[in-house]
Design a protein around this motif. Structure first.
Motif, mmCIF file in Angstrom:
data_model
loop_
_atom_site.group_PDB
_atom_site.id
_atom_site.type_symbol
_atom_site.label_atom_id
_atom_site.label_comp_id
_atom_site.label_asym_id
_atom_site.label_seq_id
_atom_site.Cartn_x
_atom_site.Cartn_y
_atom_site.Cartn_z
ATOM 1 N N VAL A 238 -0.091 0.401 5.858
ATOM 2 C CA VAL A 238 -0.249 0.366 7.764
ATOM 3 C C VAL A 238 -1.444 0.304 8.074
ATOM 4 C CG1 VAL A 238 0.394 1.722 9.667
ATOM 5 C CG2 VAL A 238 1.599 2.066 7.507
ATOM 6 N N ARG A 239 -1.569 -0.704 9.229
ATOM 7 C CA ARG A 239 -2.733 -0.703 10.078
ATOM 8 C C ARG A 239 -2.367 -0.705 11.483
ATOM 9 N NH1 ARG A 239 -3.284 -1.122 5.519
ATOM 10 N NH2 ARG A 239 -4.626 -2.597 4.376
ATOM 11 N N VAL A 240 -2.904 0.148 12.349
ATOM 12 C CA VAL A 240 -2.732 0.483 13.692
ATOM 13 C C VAL A 240 -3.793 0.360 14.245
ATOM 14 C CG1 VAL A 240 -2.251 2.290 15.336
ATOM 15 C CG2 VAL A 240 -1.263 2.450 12.959
ATOM 16 N N PHE A 241 -3.720 -0.796 15.245
ATOM 17 C CA PHE A 241 -4.829 -1.260 16.065
ATOM 18 C C PHE A 241 -5.821 -1.958 15.391
ATOM 19 C CE2 PHE A 241 -3.230 2.045 18.914
ATOM 20 C CZ PHE A 241 -2.461 1.258 19.799
ATOM 21 N N GLY A 242 -5.569 -2.370 13.868
ATOM 22 C CA GLY A 242 -6.495 -2.963 13.059
ATOM 23 C C GLY A 242 -7.204 -2.060 12.106
ATOM 24 N N LYS A 243 -6.859 -0.751 12.203
ATOM 25 C CA LYS A 243 -7.404 0.267 11.281
ATOM 26 C C LYS A 243 -6.074 0.836 10.385
ATOM 27 C CE LYS A 243 -9.590 4.677 10.772
ATOM 28 N NZ LYS A 243 -10.309 5.670 11.547
ATOM 29 N N GLY A 244 -6.430 1.132 9.091
ATOM 30 C CA GLY A 244 -5.296 1.704 8.324
ATOM 31 C C GLY A 244 -5.686 1.529 6.775
ATOM 32 N N GLN A 245 -4.551 1.662 6.006
ATOM 33 C CA GLN A 245 -4.809 1.881 4.756
ATOM 34 C C GLN A 245 -3.387 1.678 3.851
ATOM 35 O OE1 GLN A 245 -6.899 5.562 4.399
ATOM 36 N NE2 GLN A 245 -5.107 6.735 4.640
ATOM 37 N N ASN A 246 -3.756 1.440 2.444
ATOM 38 C CA ASN A 246 -2.383 1.674 1.619
ATOM 39 C C ASN A 246 -2.508 3.026 0.985
ATOM 40 O OD1 ASN A 246 -0.076 1.030 0.103
ATOM 41 N ND2 ASN A 246 -1.140 -0.323 -1.285
ATOM 42 N N ASN A 247 -1.371 3.895 1.895
ATOM 43 C CA ASN A 247 -1.401 5.174 1.550
ATOM 44 C C ASN A 247 -0.763 5.608 0.092
ATOM 45 O OD1 ASN A 247 -2.041 6.531 4.462
ATOM 46 N ND2 ASN A 247 -0.765 4.825 4.717
ATOM 47 N N ASN A 248 -1.254 6.994 -0.175
ATOM 48 C CA ASN A 248 -0.501 7.598 -1.555
ATOM 49 C C ASN A 248 1.028 7.642 -1.290
ATOM 50 O OD1 ASN A 248 -3.203 7.586 -2.806
ATOM 51 N ND2 ASN A 248 -3.265 9.420 -1.820
ATOM 52 N N PHE A 249 1.796 7.776 -2.411
ATOM 53 C CA PHE A 249 3.201 8.508 -2.401
ATOM 54 C C PHE A 249 3.088 9.498 -1.519
ATOM 55 C CE2 PHE A 249 3.075 5.432 -5.967
ATOM 56 C CZ PHE A 249 4.132 4.449 -5.799
ATOM 57 N N HIS A 250 4.344 9.605 -0.848
ATOM 58 C CA HIS A 250 4.539 10.688 0.000
ATOM 59 C C HIS A 250 5.815 10.963 0.442
ATOM 60 C CE1 HIS A 250 3.215 13.514 3.372
ATOM 61 N NE2 HIS A 250 4.096 12.922 4.341
ATOM 62 N N LEU A 251 6.280 12.303 0.599
ATOM 63 C CA LEU A 251 7.533 12.448 0.929
ATOM 64 C C LEU A 251 7.731 12.585 2.089
ATOM 65 C CD1 LEU A 251 10.436 13.651 0.064
ATOM 66 C CD2 LEU A 251 9.621 15.898 0.343
ATOM 67 N N SER A 252 8.545 11.155 2.608
ATOM 68 C CA SER A 252 8.535 10.833 3.932
ATOM 69 C C SER A 252 9.699 11.421 4.842
ATOM 70 C CB SER A 252 8.173 9.262 4.161
ATOM 71 O OG SER A 252 7.070 9.098 3.525
ATOM 72 N N GLY A 253 10.966 11.673 4.178
ATOM 73 C CA GLY A 253 12.152 11.770 4.948
ATOM 74 C C GLY A 253 13.227 11.864 3.888
ATOM 75 N N TYR A 254 14.532 11.579 4.430
ATOM 76 C CA TYR A 254 15.655 11.747 3.587
ATOM 77 C C TYR A 254 16.640 10.754 4.003
ATOM 78 C CZ TYR A 254 18.105 13.272 7.704
ATOM 79 O OH TYR A 254 18.763 13.298 9.157
ATOM 80 N N GLY A 255 17.739 10.467 3.157
ATOM 81 C CA GLY A 255 18.824 9.515 3.258
ATOM 82 C C GLY A 255 20.255 10.060 2.728
ATOM 83 N N VAL A 256 21.063 9.244 3.383
ATOM 84 C CA VAL A 256 22.564 9.607 3.012
ATOM 85 C C VAL A 256 23.298 8.115 2.686
ATOM 86 C CG1 VAL A 256 22.754 11.854 3.935
ATOM 87 C CG2 VAL A 256 23.351 9.917 5.232
ATOM 88 N N SER A 257 24.298 8.134 1.823
ATOM 89 C CA SER A 257 24.771 6.766 1.621
ATOM 90 C C SER A 257 26.044 6.990 0.952
ATOM 91 C CB SER A 257 23.851 6.027 0.631
ATOM 92 O OG SER A 257 23.686 6.636 -0.706
ATOM 93 N N GLY A 258 26.839 5.710 0.996
ATOM 94 C CA GLY A 258 28.024 5.559 0.165
ATOM 95 C C GLY A 258 28.015 4.121 -0.622
ATOM 96 N N TYR A 259 28.637 4.172 -1.857
ATOM 97 C CA TYR A 259 28.392 2.945 -2.561
ATOM 98 C C TYR A 259 29.687 2.538 -3.081
ATOM 99 C CZ TYR A 259 27.042 0.389 -6.892
ATOM 100 O OH TYR A 259 26.759 -0.439 -7.977
ATOM 101 N N VAL A 260 30.181 1.446 -3.394
ATOM 102 C CA VAL A 260 31.125 0.891 -3.570
ATOM 103 C C VAL A 260 31.035 -0.392 -4.758
ATOM 104 C CG1 VAL A 260 33.623 -0.198 -3.487
ATOM 105 C CG2 VAL A 260 32.807 1.547 -2.160
ATOM 106 N N ALA A 261 31.659 -0.618 -5.934
ATOM 107 C CA ALA A 261 31.174 -1.389 -6.762
ATOM 108 C C ALA A 261 32.315 -2.000 -7.792
ATOM 109 C CB ALA A 261 29.727 -1.385 -7.566
ATOM 110 N N THR A 262 32.332 -3.156 -8.057
ATOM 111 C CA THR A 262 33.225 -3.663 -9.282
ATOM 112 C C THR A 262 32.444 -3.566 -10.721
ATOM 113 O OG1 THR A 262 34.506 -5.129 -7.444
ATOM 114 C CG2 THR A 262 34.808 -5.510 -10.052
#
Length: 312
Positions: A238-262
């Motif tokens: 991320v760069r915000v107004f030109g300043k930022g970095q490639n951050n470390n791995f971080h627990l950022s949130g959660y997800g829910v999902s459904g999956y269908v496949a053949t």
């Protein structure tokens, strides 16, 4: 009277004994044959107690998202932001190299069948999320002019070039904004990516429905369905107004999902699978430009996944 010690009787006794042994052996042999004939051979539907391990690759798409940025001296929201995935071009030295497995957008899943039809699965969907540069978006909130000036003392190379050519562009964001203003997301305003990546770690409950089975029961077509959810770990560049970095791995949130496949299974051991996964991701704590600076967003996603696997 029968005399056991009479040589003639001994000969008869031996002959009788041999006949009895033959009869017993024949009985045991016939029993073994009958048992083997009655034993039902295993088919692709006999899954209870087995594990499936599968690996594949995905293409992903995302809904628009409002992204909130906050930190010392500012809090503002970019509205209805578009983003896309970032698939790796096919190269043998990447896709066929185990040491570079994390570079493409991959999917890993391990399943355990606790009945012939139902299973639990856990794994990782490694997606990539990139805010589309150059798009115009509305924004609202407050930015202290001092924040912009401070960030310009630690600019990234691409930001510095744009600010040198268009010095007034980023200054438009200073102060209060009600939500009707529009800004173009050029490098001096924002770079925002989860490319190392958007890692969805899931635990799913699933079931498999047979559609077609070969006459020998060793191959066939099935429908695979799952539902589940889990944490999302991001590595955000991320760069915000030109300043930022490639951050470390971080627990950022959660997800829910459904999956269908053949799924196509063959030899009771191997399978190929093509499917789609749709869901919702809520990122409440995204690392941005260092320190206490954070972002948050939520969006829907859709993956198309091609994978192969083995049953053990």
């Amino acid at each position: 009277m029968y005399n056991l010690f009479d040589p003639r009787n001994k000969q008869k006794f031996g002959s009788t004994k041999q006949k009895l042994c033959v009869i017993v052996l024949c009985f045991l042999f016939n029993s073994s044959i009958s048992a083997n004939e009655n034993e039902v051979p295993l088919t692709i539907h006999d899954k209870k107690g087995t594990w499936n391990i599968q690996w594949g690759y995905n293409r992903s798409s995302y809904t628009q998202s409002d992204i909130n940025f906050r930190g010392p001296g500012y809090e503002y929201t970019l509205k209805s932001v578009n983003a896309k995935d970032k698939p790796e071009s096919f190269r043998a030295d990447v896709y066929l190299n185990p040491s570079k497995f994390e570079i493409p957008q991959y999917n890993l899943k391990i399943s355990y069948f606790f009945t012939d039809r139902f299973f639990l699965a856990f794994g990782e969907d490694h997606m990539k999320y990139v805010v589309t540069p150059g798009q115009p978006v509305k924004y609202s909130g407050y930015i202290d002019p001092g924040v912009i000036a401070k960030n310009q003392t630690a600019l990234s190379l691409e930001s510095a070039l744009f600010i040198y050519l268009f010095p007034e562009h980023v200054q438009q964001m200073a102060g209060y904004h009600g939500g009707d203003q529009i800004i173009t997301l050029t490098p001096d305003i924002l770079k925002y990516e989860h490319t190392d990546g958007l890692n969805y770690l899931f635990l799913d409950f699933g079931w498999i429905t047979p559609l077609y089975t070969s006459s020998d029961g060793l191959s066939g077509l099935s429908l695979v369905s799952t539902i589940g959810g889990g944490p999302v770990v991001c590595r955000s560049d991320v760069r915000v107004f030109g300043k930022g970095q490639n951050n470390n791995f971080h627990l950022s949130g959660y997800g829910v999902s459904g999956y269908v496949a053949t799924r196509y299974e063959f030899s009771r051991t191997y399978f190929l699978e093509f499917g789609g996964k749709g869901g919702y991701i809520d990122l409440t704590d995204v690392l941005t430009s260092g320190g206490s600076n954070r972002a948050s967003q939520n969006f829907g996603f859709l993956e198309l996944v091609l994978s192969g696997g083995i049953a053990i």
